[in-house]
Design a protein around this motif. Structure first.
Motif, mmCIF file in Angstrom:
data_model
loop_
_atom_site.group_PDB
_atom_site.id
_atom_site.type_symbol
_atom_site.label_atom_id
_atom_site.label_comp_id
_atom_site.label_asym_id
_atom_site.label_seq_id
_atom_site.Cartn_x
_atom_site.Cartn_y
_atom_site.Cartn_z
ATOM 1 N N ARG A 1 88.312 53.263 -13.095
ATOM 2 C CA ARG A 1 88.551 53.453 -11.660
ATOM 3 C C ARG A 1 89.653 54.476 -11.370
ATOM 4 N NH1 ARG A 1 92.657 50.119 -9.274
ATOM 5 N NH2 ARG A 1 93.769 48.989 -10.899
ATOM 6 N N ASN A 2 90.497 54.768 -12.338
ATOM 7 C CA ASN A 2 91.566 55.744 -12.138
ATOM 8 C C ASN A 2 91.229 57.126 -12.684
ATOM 9 O OD1 ASN A 2 93.163 53.794 -10.914
ATOM 10 N ND2 ASN A 2 94.120 53.204 -12.826
ATOM 11 N N VAL A 3 89.996 57.326 -13.126
ATOM 12 C CA VAL A 3 89.563 58.621 -13.651
ATOM 13 C C VAL A 3 88.403 59.126 -12.803
ATOM 14 C CG1 VAL A 3 88.631 59.855 -15.650
ATOM 15 C CG2 VAL A 3 90.278 58.000 -15.989
ATOM 16 N N VAL A 4 88.560 60.322 -12.262
ATOM 17 C CA VAL A 4 87.538 60.899 -11.391
ATOM 18 C C VAL A 4 86.307 61.295 -12.210
ATOM 19 C CG1 VAL A 4 88.377 63.277 -11.522
ATOM 20 C CG2 VAL A 4 87.182 62.506 -9.486
ATOM 21 N N ARG A 5 85.137 61.119 -11.621
ATOM 22 C CA ARG A 5 83.879 61.512 -12.258
ATOM 23 C C ARG A 5 83.641 63.000 -12.032
ATOM 24 N NH1 ARG A 5 81.521 59.190 -15.960
ATOM 25 N NH2 ARG A 5 79.500 59.838 -15.232
ATOM 26 N N ILE A 6 83.159 63.687 -13.036
ATOM 27 C CA ILE A 6 82.857 65.107 -12.955
ATOM 28 C C ILE A 6 81.408 65.275 -12.521
ATOM 29 C CG2 ILE A 6 82.697 67.264 -14.263
ATOM 30 C CD1 ILE A 6 85.565 66.217 -13.979
ATOM 31 N N HIS A 7 81.186 66.139 -11.520
ATOM 32 C CA HIS A 7 79.823 66.431 -11.079
ATOM 33 C C HIS A 7 79.175 67.521 -11.918
ATOM 34 C CE1 HIS A 7 79.824 63.980 -7.507
ATOM 35 N NE2 HIS A 7 80.877 64.581 -7.017
ATOM 36 N N ASP A 8 79.871 68.642 -12.049
ATOM 37 C CA ASP A 8 79.228 69.814 -12.630
ATOM 38 C C ASP A 8 80.270 70.802 -13.134
ATOM 39 O OD1 ASP A 8 77.134 71.475 -13.326
ATOM 40 O OD2 ASP A 8 76.628 72.057 -11.286
ATOM 41 N N VAL B 1 84.188 68.199 -1.787
ATOM 42 C CA VAL B 1 84.388 68.134 -3.236
ATOM 43 C C VAL B 1 85.741 68.738 -3.587
ATOM 44 C CG1 VAL B 1 81.932 68.224 -3.807
ATOM 45 C CG2 VAL B 1 83.222 70.346 -3.651
ATOM 46 N N ALA B 2 86.179 68.451 -4.777
ATOM 47 C CA ALA B 2 87.352 69.117 -5.336
ATOM 48 C C ALA B 2 86.837 70.067 -6.402
ATOM 49 C CB ALA B 2 88.305 68.087 -5.941
ATOM 50 N N LEU B 3 87.356 71.290 -6.412
ATOM 51 C CA LEU B 3 86.985 72.276 -7.427
ATOM 52 C C LEU B 3 88.210 72.602 -8.256
ATOM 53 C CD1 LEU B 3 84.802 74.911 -5.547
ATOM 54 C CD2 LEU B 3 84.043 73.045 -7.007
ATOM 55 N N SER C 1 83.370 70.764 -10.676
ATOM 56 C CA SER C 1 83.342 70.099 -9.370
ATOM 57 C C SER C 1 83.395 68.596 -9.575
ATOM 58 C CB SER C 1 82.096 70.499 -8.573
ATOM 59 O OG SER C 1 80.925 70.006 -9.192
ATOM 60 N N MET C 2 84.072 67.929 -8.651
ATOM 61 C CA MET C 2 84.252 66.483 -8.698
ATOM 62 C C MET C 2 84.406 65.960 -7.274
ATOM 63 S SD MET C 2 88.097 66.811 -10.270
ATOM 64 C CE MET C 2 87.668 68.307 -11.107
ATOM 65 N N PRO C 3 84.297 64.659 -7.070
ATOM 66 C CA PRO C 3 84.467 64.133 -5.712
ATOM 67 C C PRO C 3 85.846 64.460 -5.168
ATOM 68 C CG PRO C 3 83.716 62.397 -7.198
ATOM 69 C CD PRO C 3 84.063 63.587 -8.036
#
Length: 76
Positions: free
Chosen positions: A51-58, A16-18, A69-71
């Motif tokens: 498609r050019n915007v990352v989804r946020i997990h939490d 993940v990316a934080l 956190s994100m992919p």
């Protein structure tokens, strides 16, 4: 406002990316403003599907450090 780190989510078993807030607030009002902006970023990012915007997990906090956190997407 923040820094992004490559991390491992042990619960999910994925990279993940934080994004974390790295600016230290000098007073309570500044701290609250930073927190408000961080939450606003999360809310706005979750509204966008592209498609050019990352989804946020939490969003979370550990030892006073707030994070999103994100992919993890390999690249520069």
């Amino acid at each position: 406002m923040g820094a992004v780190y490559h991390a491992w989510d042990a619960e999910l078993g994925v990279a993940v990316a934080l994004k974390v807030i790295v600016m230290a607030a000098e007073d309570q009002a500044t701290s609250e403003e930073l927190s408000r902006r961080f939450k606003k970023e999360l809310i706005l990012a979750r509204l966008i599907t592209h498609r050019n915007v990352v989804r946020i997990h939490d969003i979370g906090e550990v030892d006073g450090i707030k994070f999103i956190s994100m992919p993890y997407i390999k690249g520069e």
